[in-house]
Motif scaffolding. Structure first.
Motif, PDB file in Angstrom:
ATOM      1  N   LYS A  25     -10.540 -14.235   4.501  1.00 51.46           N
ATOM      2  CA  LYS A  25     -10.193 -14.704   3.158  1.00 51.46           C
ATOM      3  C   LYS A  25      -9.426 -13.646   2.366  1.00 51.46           C
ATOM      4  O   LYS A  25      -8.973 -13.921   1.249  1.00 51.46           O
ATOM      5  N   GLN A  26      -9.269 -12.456   2.937  1.00 49.15           N
ATOM      6  CA  GLN A  26      -8.603 -11.366   2.245  1.00 49.15           C
ATOM      7  C   GLN A  26      -7.097 -11.420   2.481  1.00 49.15           C
ATOM      8  O   GLN A  26      -6.631 -12.042   3.436  1.00 49.15           O
ATOM      9  N   PRO A  27      -6.302 -10.780   1.616  1.00 48.40           N
ATOM     10  CA  PRO A  27      -4.844 -10.765   1.805  1.00 48.40           C
ATOM     11  C   PRO A  27      -4.463 -10.288   3.200  1.00 48.40           C
ATOM     12  O   PRO A  27      -4.919  -9.234   3.645  1.00 48.40           O
ATOM     13  N   GLU A  28      -3.670 -11.089   3.898  1.00 46.43           N
ATOM     14  CA  GLU A  28      -3.181 -10.795   5.243  1.00 46.43           C
ATOM     15  C   GLU A  28      -4.299 -10.684   6.277  1.00 46.43           C
ATOM     16  O   GLU A  28      -4.082 -10.200   7.386  1.00 46.43           O
ATOM     17  N   HIS A  29      -5.505 -11.098   5.937  1.00 44.65           N
ATOM     18  CA  HIS A  29      -6.667 -11.069   6.847  1.00 44.65           C
ATOM     19  C   HIS A  29      -6.981  -9.650   7.320  1.00 44.65           C
ATOM     20  O   HIS A  29      -7.481  -9.468   8.434  1.00 44.65           O
ATOM     21  N   ILE A  30      -6.729  -8.660   6.493  1.00 44.58           N
ATOM     22  CA  ILE A  30      -6.952  -7.275   6.909  1.00 44.58           C
ATOM     23  C   ILE A  30      -7.795  -6.529   5.881  1.00 44.58           C
ATOM     24  O   ILE A  30      -7.993  -6.982   4.753  1.00 44.58           O
TER      25      ILE A  30
END
Length: 247
Positions: free
Chosen positions: A89-94
């Motif tokens: 769910k985080q930006p860019e999945h990172i």
């Protein structure tokens, strides 16, 4: 096919693990079990779009900070899939896995990975923030808050009630880019106690045996303990019974 939400993730498993044995047995009418059960490793440092290395040894040492410079999960949560879903769910999945020198002192493998360039190193948190693709001001504030909880001797941090097993108080500091990856699957062919493969009617398919990752052992995420024991035990059973069937 069975867990499409994890498509196009890199893998920390062996490149050869593509389910060929399961697919061949299915063509013979074999039944399967628990095919939707998977393990997603949220502490994968990507090397390419398809593979990476696992940094799970740092779990009790690390905090996870996203590109916005914020933590987003209790890093000691018991479920690795829960943490993987939170990272997706985080930006860019990172996120960046941040540790201090204590982790490096205690973990030889991580020292090797640091030497290989998988970690960014800095003497201070502001210096570390400059080397990462993050909101620097928020990153510094986030990590400083956690370090303050460690310095205060708290057993759990204030933000997520995360257990502080190894206080982050010893510079220099390190950060590694991480993203969820496929680690392993737990589904496979239905078998009986003789490791014989069963069809959809529960009948034995003569001469076909399965064990380990090819079988639906239903041990789920306990691959280090329960699943390993099942794999070893039924591997022996399958081998002995397969050999006996040829006599």
């Amino acid at each position: 096919r069975y867990a499409p939400e994890w498509m196009n993730r890199p893998t920390t498993g062996a490149a050869s693990l593509t389910g060929d044995g399961v697919k061949m047995a299915q063509k013979l009418g074999a039944a399967t079990a628990s095919m939707e059960q998977i393990k997603v490793n949220y502490l994968c440092h990507p090397l390419t779009a398809k593979d990476g290395v696992s940094l799970t040894a740092i779990t009790p040492y690390t905090i996870l900070v996203n590109k916005d410079g914020k933590r987003f999960v209790d890093e000691n949560h018991a479920s690795i899939n829960f943490k993987s879903k939170a990272m997706m769910k985080q930006p860019e999945h990172i996120a960046y896995a941040v540790v201090d020198q204590t982790a490096m002192d205690n973990l030889k493998l991580m020292r090797n990975y640091a030497e290989a360039g998988y970690f960014v190193k800095a003497d201070s948190i502001p210096e570390l923030a400059k080397k990462l693709d993050v909101n620097q001001k928020q990153f510094i504030s986030t990590v400083d808050k956690y370090i303050a909880d460690c310095n205060a001797g708290l057993k759990n941090d204030k933000e997520f009630n995360r257990k502080i097993q190894y206080p982050m108080t010893k510079p220099p500091y390190y950060a590694a880019l991480v993203t969820p990856s496929m680690q392993s699957t737990y589904g496979g062919l239905k078998t009986n106690t003789k490791a014989e493969v069963l069809d959809h009617n529960g009948k034995v398919i003569p001469g076909l045996y399965a064990a380990g990752a090819a079988s639906g052992h239903e041990a789920y995420a306990n691959e280090v303990g329960f699943a390993a024991i099942i794999g070893l035990t039924y591997g022996k059973i399958a081998g002995e019974n397969a050999a006996a069937s040829l006599k």
